[in-house]
Write a protein that holds these residues in place. Structure first.
Motif, PDB file in Angstrom:
ATOM      1  N   SER A  16       0.834  -1.197   0.000  1.00 33.65           N
ATOM      2  CA  SER A  16       0.000   0.000   0.000  1.00 33.65           C
ATOM      3  C   SER A  16       0.870   1.249   0.000  1.00 33.65           C
ATOM      4  CB  SER A  16      -0.864  -0.006   1.260  1.00 33.65           C
ATOM      5  OG  SER A  16      -1.368   1.290   1.492  1.00 33.65           O
ATOM      6  N   PRO A  17       0.412   2.306  -0.678  1.00 36.76           N
ATOM      7  CA  PRO A  17       1.077   3.592  -0.471  1.00 36.76           C
ATOM      8  C   PRO A  17       0.876   4.008   0.989  1.00 36.76           C
ATOM      9  CG  PRO A  17      -0.939   3.869  -1.777  1.00 36.76           C
ATOM     10  CD  PRO A  17      -0.740   2.394  -1.591  1.00 36.76           C
ATOM     11  N   ALA A  73      -6.147  -4.784   3.593  1.00 35.60           N
ATOM     12  CA  ALA A  73      -5.975  -4.210   4.930  1.00 35.60           C
ATOM     13  C   ALA A  73      -5.027  -2.999   4.939  1.00 35.60           C
ATOM     14  CB  ALA A  73      -5.466  -5.284   5.880  1.00 35.60           C
ATOM     15  N   GLY A  74      -3.874  -3.146   4.294  1.00 40.39           N
ATOM     16  CA  GLY A  74      -2.897  -2.053   4.328  1.00 40.39           C
ATOM     17  C   GLY A  74      -3.413  -0.805   3.634  1.00 40.39           C
ATOM     18  N   ASP A  75      -4.102  -1.006   2.506  1.00 37.21           N
ATOM     19  CA  ASP A  75      -4.667   0.143   1.795  1.00 37.21           C
ATOM     20  C   ASP A  75      -5.743   0.817   2.635  1.00 37.21           C
ATOM     21  OD1 ASP A  75      -3.353   0.007  -0.961  1.00 37.21           O
ATOM     22  OD2 ASP A  75      -4.081  -2.038  -0.720  1.00 37.21           O
ATOM     23  N   VAL A  76      -6.582   0.015   3.282  1.00 36.69           N
ATOM     24  CA  VAL A  76      -7.656   0.589   4.095  1.00 36.69           C
ATOM     25  C   VAL A  76      -7.060   1.446   5.220  1.00 36.69           C
ATOM     26  CG1 VAL A  76      -9.578   0.064   5.650  1.00 36.69           C
ATOM     27  CG2 VAL A  76      -9.272  -1.279   3.556  1.00 36.69           C
ATOM     28  N   LEU A  77      -6.063   0.897   5.919  1.00 37.32           N
ATOM     29  CA  LEU A  77      -5.435   1.659   7.016  1.00 37.32           C
ATOM     30  C   LEU A  77      -4.889   2.985   6.519  1.00 37.32           C
ATOM     31  CD1 LEU A  77      -3.181  -0.830   9.014  1.00 37.32           C
ATOM     32  CD2 LEU A  77      -5.299   0.258   9.729  1.00 37.32           C
ATOM     33  N   ASN A  78      -4.143   2.914   5.422  1.00 40.40           N
ATOM     34  CA  ASN A  78      -3.443   4.117   4.969  1.00 40.40           C
ATOM     35  C   ASN A  78      -4.381   5.119   4.309  1.00 40.40           C
ATOM     36  OD1 ASN A  78      -0.631   3.721   5.746  1.00 40.40           O
ATOM     37  ND2 ASN A  78      -0.754   1.894   4.477  1.00 40.40           N
ATOM     38  N   PHE A  79      -5.338   4.641   3.513  1.00 40.25           N
ATOM     39  CA  PHE A  79      -6.295   5.577   2.905  1.00 40.25           C
ATOM     40  C   PHE A  79      -7.173   6.213   3.992  1.00 40.25           C
ATOM     41  CE2 PHE A  79      -5.099   3.780  -1.174  1.00 40.25           C
ATOM     42  CZ  PHE A  79      -5.358   4.791  -2.075  1.00 40.25           C
ATOM     43  N   ASP A  80      -7.568   5.407   4.988  1.00 40.02           N
ATOM     44  CA  ASP A  80      -8.386   5.982   6.071  1.00 40.02           C
ATOM     45  C   ASP A  80      -7.608   7.056   6.827  1.00 40.02           C
ATOM     46  OD1 ASP A  80     -10.635   4.556   5.496  1.00 40.02           O
ATOM     47  OD2 ASP A  80     -10.493   3.175   7.194  1.00 40.02           O
ATOM     48  N   ALA A  81      -6.332   6.774   7.082  1.00 40.26           N
ATOM     49  CA  ALA A  81      -5.524   7.765   7.812  1.00 40.26           C
ATOM     50  C   ALA A  81      -5.395   9.046   6.987  1.00 40.26           C
ATOM     51  CB  ALA A  81      -4.146   7.185   8.127  1.00 40.26           C
ATOM     52  N   ALA A  82      -5.192   8.892   5.669  1.00 36.71           N
ATOM     53  CA  ALA A  82      -5.075  10.077   4.807  1.00 36.71           C
ATOM     54  C   ALA A  82      -6.405  10.837   4.781  1.00 36.71           C
ATOM     55  CB  ALA A  82      -4.685   9.649   3.386  1.00 36.71           C
ATOM     56  N   GLN A  83      -7.496  10.083   4.745  1.00 34.18           N
ATOM     57  CA  GLN A  83      -8.814  10.715   4.718  1.00 34.18           C
ATOM     58  C   GLN A  83      -9.049  11.525   5.997  1.00 34.18           C
ATOM     59  OE1 GLN A  83     -12.551   8.866   3.079  1.00 34.18           O
ATOM     60  NE2 GLN A  83     -12.888   8.411   5.225  1.00 34.18           N
ATOM     61  N   GLY A 142       2.211  -0.978   3.134  1.00 32.08           N
ATOM     62  CA  GLY A 142       1.604  -2.170   3.703  1.00 32.08           C
ATOM     63  C   GLY A 142       1.039  -1.929   5.100  1.00 32.08           C
ATOM     64  N   THR A 143       0.424  -2.958   5.631  1.00 37.97           N
ATOM     65  CA  THR A 143      -0.187  -2.846   6.948  1.00 37.97           C
ATOM     66  C   THR A 143       0.864  -2.667   8.019  1.00 37.97           C
ATOM     67  OG1 THR A 143      -1.723  -4.517   6.165  1.00 37.97           O
ATOM     68  CG2 THR A 143      -1.829  -3.957   8.494  1.00 37.97           C
ATOM     69  N   SER A 144       1.867  -3.520   7.974  1.00 34.53           N
ATOM     70  CA  SER A 144       2.818  -3.500   9.077  1.00 34.53           C
ATOM     71  C   SER A 144       3.582  -2.176   9.095  1.00 34.53           C
ATOM     72  CB  SER A 144       3.771  -4.682   8.984  1.00 34.53           C
ATOM     73  OG  SER A 144       4.533  -4.593   7.816  1.00 34.53           O
ATOM     74  N   GLY A 145       3.803  -1.565   7.940  1.00 29.30           N
ATOM     75  CA  GLY A 145       4.509  -0.283   7.908  1.00 29.30           C
ATOM     76  C   GLY A 145       3.744   0.792   8.665  1.00 29.30           C
ATOM     77  N   ALA A 146       2.439   0.859   8.401  1.00 26.55           N
ATOM     78  CA  ALA A 146       1.615   1.858   9.098  1.00 26.55           C
ATOM     79  C   ALA A 146       1.637   1.585  10.598  1.00 26.55           C
ATOM     80  CB  ALA A 146       0.192   1.812   8.562  1.00 26.55           C
ATOM     81  N   LEU A 147       1.567   0.306  10.967  1.00 26.26           N
ATOM     82  CA  LEU A 147       1.500  -0.032  12.393  1.00 26.26           C
ATOM     83  C   LEU A 147       2.828   0.202  13.099  1.00 26.26           C
ATOM     84  CD1 LEU A 147      -0.781  -3.186  12.140  1.00 26.26           C
ATOM     85  CD2 LEU A 147      -1.416  -0.873  12.850  1.00 26.26           C
TER      86      LEU A 147
END
Ligand code: ADP
Ligand code: MG
Length: 578
Positions: free
Chosen positions: A79-80, A106-116, A440-445
């Motif tokens: 994910s970006p 999952a990773g896209d959802v986390l990161n797009f939600d955070a950007a949103q 990815g997911t783990s990067g955001a976490l």
């Protein structure tokens, strides 16, 4: 097999550079990805798509007049980051808000939600529809958990056409949600894909066999059969999709856009042979075929495979579909070319001023730096193993992602520490770099983990063992708030929570940081090993739960490895924190 690269670590960036150089008429490079290079009228909702790289023409190839306004482009299959998505969205915004759409991972959802959330906090309206077309990835009762594959195209196009006709953000969202509800896909694969520089494919399909229900990141199929004839494959794809018609649709007389998508190394000729039979079967069922698509719309590197998508039109969706598009990888009808936009108005990168810490905190920053180095060494050593266990039920990128994240974190940490930063700033800079570069997911976490710990370290004085334990406790809560996983879901939370509680207990009991940390790291290791028995309920691995039994969770394993290595660093005498 992928044959051409320079340094595999640079592959995605160099690919984007070349893509932009070849398509400057349509796209322009900005921080985080690309936006249209043509003028977009003020007051038009900006449609921002995105995801990992390796799926061309998704996602950059779908930015242009009549299609998306921008794409956040992550690393290969990752994910970006939220920062990337936010930067692309800010640049694309024309004052009417941003509509996000991407495949539901999952990773896209986390990161797009955070950007949103960040956009909304800045007063920019934003909304999202994650694409969930792949019927093999979850049951209809759990449609919201399904992943997105080639059906991305129908949702992106519907949303973009609505934005271009002047719909407001709520209307664009509603159209996209309806298009998503009416888009269903099913796919198969004959061979896995190999990322640049990787020694082996992410997964393999035995010779003569076909994986049924594949994902586009090499997630394994749900079943395996002998390779059928082209006609038998057509029958399988049509049968699966006709068994699940969207609510309110009558098969007979329904108007449908079929998309037969190639995954990367299937020949167009083979797809045409399959499509010939698909068309016959759809017509036999009384379906009216509208504007069929046979080609590559969402690939998975060099995977040999194909998916069929059916887009069940209604009158309005068909009208929107009928609008012209001119994007690098997708052209329909004739578009009146818009003027090229003036020089890039990229979002300004914030000025890099580092406030110095006090002497104690600068000394602690050196320990933070040593800990980051330890993380890098540990991950480098275990990257292949982490990738291997992630490939069993996930997508095989955990080792790559953790390497990218930890190396970026170390570089940022060194930069800050050398500029005189205290421990908090050093670790916070490292956290941002990790989240931004790992994807990815783990990067955001991991970004969340390091950031929350950084806050407790402060930029003045030295925290004691209890303060560090509080920081870890904050990070365990932060990861759970962010990723919504509970203990027992087979994620890094299963290692982080026992690590945190042991650390707190030992520190509260008066043990030194080194002693507390060592006890806690042992607990994390035991907990990581024990995840082998669990069934995954979160993240990518969820759709292939049964494959994961017997294999520990990669994110829990990497967390335990890191905790253990930092314990050894502290024990080696650098325990200056208490
Ligand atoms: P991706 O899943 O995006 O490919 P990685 O492969 O780098 O990212 O990381 C996978 C790991 O991330 C999993 O093994 C798991 O430990 C962790 N993970 C996934 N989803 C969640 C979540 N919702 N909460 C906590 N950890 C998660
Ligand atoms: Mg992964």
């Amino acid at each position: 097999m992928t044959r051409l690269w320079n340094d595999p670590a640079d592959f995605a960036d160099e690919m984007i550079d070349g893509f932009v150089a070849a398509n400057a008429r349509s796209v322009r490079r900005v921080t985080g990805g690309v936006v249209r290079s043509t003028v977009v009228p003020e007051g038009q909702v900006a449609v921002v798509i995105g995801g990992g790289s390796g799926h061309y023409p998704a996602f950059g190839g779908m930015v242009g007049q009549g299609l998306a306004h921008g794409a956040a482009m992550g690393n290969l299959f990752a994910s970006p980051s939220a920062q990337q998505i936010h930067a692309v969205a800010k640049t694309a915004d024309r004052g009417a808000g941003v509509f996000f759409s991407y495949g539901n991972y999952a990773g896209d959802v986390l990161n797009f939600d955070a950007a949103q959330e960040r956009l909304r906090a800045e007063g920019i309206e934003a909304s999202t529809v994650a694409v969930t077309d792949d019927i093999s990835s979850a049951s209809i009762a759990e449609k919201h958990k399904r992943r997105g594959i080639a059906g991305d195209l129908t949702v992106f196009r519907s949303a973009s056409a609505a934005a271009e006709r002047g719909d407001d953000l709520a209307a664009v969202s509603a159209i996209a949600a309806r298009a998503n509800e009416r888009t269903r896909s099913f796919g198969v694969a004959f061979s896995g894909c190999t990322l640049p520089g990787a020694p082996e494919p992410l997964f393999t399909v035995p010779a003569g066999r076909m994986a049924v229900g594949l994902g586009i990141h090499g997630e394994q199929g749900i079943d395996e059969t002998d390779i059928p004839t082209a006609d038998e494959l057509a029958a399988l794809l049509v049968e699966k999709l006709l068994a699940e018609i969207p609510d309110g649709v009558e098969i007979s007389g329904a108007r449908v856009i079929p998309i037969l998508n190639g995954l990367g190394s299937l020949k167009y000729e083979e797809m045409f042979v399959v499509y010939r039979r698909i068309a016959q079967l759809l017509e036999d069922a009384g379906i009216v075929i509208v504007d069929p698509h046979v080609g590559e719309y969402c690939t998975s590197f060099d995977m040999a495979g194909t998916s069929l998508t059916l887009f069940w039109l209604d009158d309005e969706l068909e009208q929107l579909w009928d609008t012209p598009v001119d994007a690098p990888a997708y052209r329909r009808g004739s578009v009146v070319a818009a003027a090229q936009a003036a020089a890039a108005v990229d979002v300004a990168t914030t000025e890099d001023v580092i406030a110095p810490g006090d002497a104690d905190s600068q000394e602690l920053a050196q320990l933070v730096r040593a800990a980051l180095q330890t993380i890098v060494d540990t991950i480098d050593e275990h990257a292949d193993e982490l990738g291997r266990i992630d490939a069993i039920a996930g997508d095989g990128d955990h080792g790559i992602g953790m390497r990218r994240g930890s190396h970026a974190a170390l570089a940022a940490g060194i930069h800050a520490a050398e500029a005189g930063a205290g421990a908090r700033t050093t670790l916070a800079r490292a956290a941002d770099a990790w989240a931004d570069k790992a994807g990815g997911t783990s990067g955001a976490l991991w970004g969340v983990i390091l950031h929350t710990v950084a806050v407790r370290l402060g930029d003045t004085g030295r925290p004691d063992a209890q303060a560090v334990a509080s920081g870890i406790a904050d990070s365990a809560r932060g990861v759970q708030d962010y990723g919504k996983a509970e203990v027992g879901d087979k994620t890094m939370v299963d290692a982080l929570v026992p690590f945190s509680s042991e650390l707190t207990t030992a520190a509260d009991g008066g043990a030194s940081l080194t002693a507390s940390w060592t006890t806690a790291a042992d607990a994390a290791t035991r907990a990581a090993v024990a995840t082998a028995d669990l069934l995954p309920r979160m993240g990518r691995a969820r759709s292939h739960g049964e494959h994961a039994i017997g294999t520990p969770d990669p994110g829990a394993v990497s967390l335990a490895l890191i905790a253990t290595a930092i314990g050894e660093l502290l024990a080696a005498g650098k325990d200056t924190a208490s």
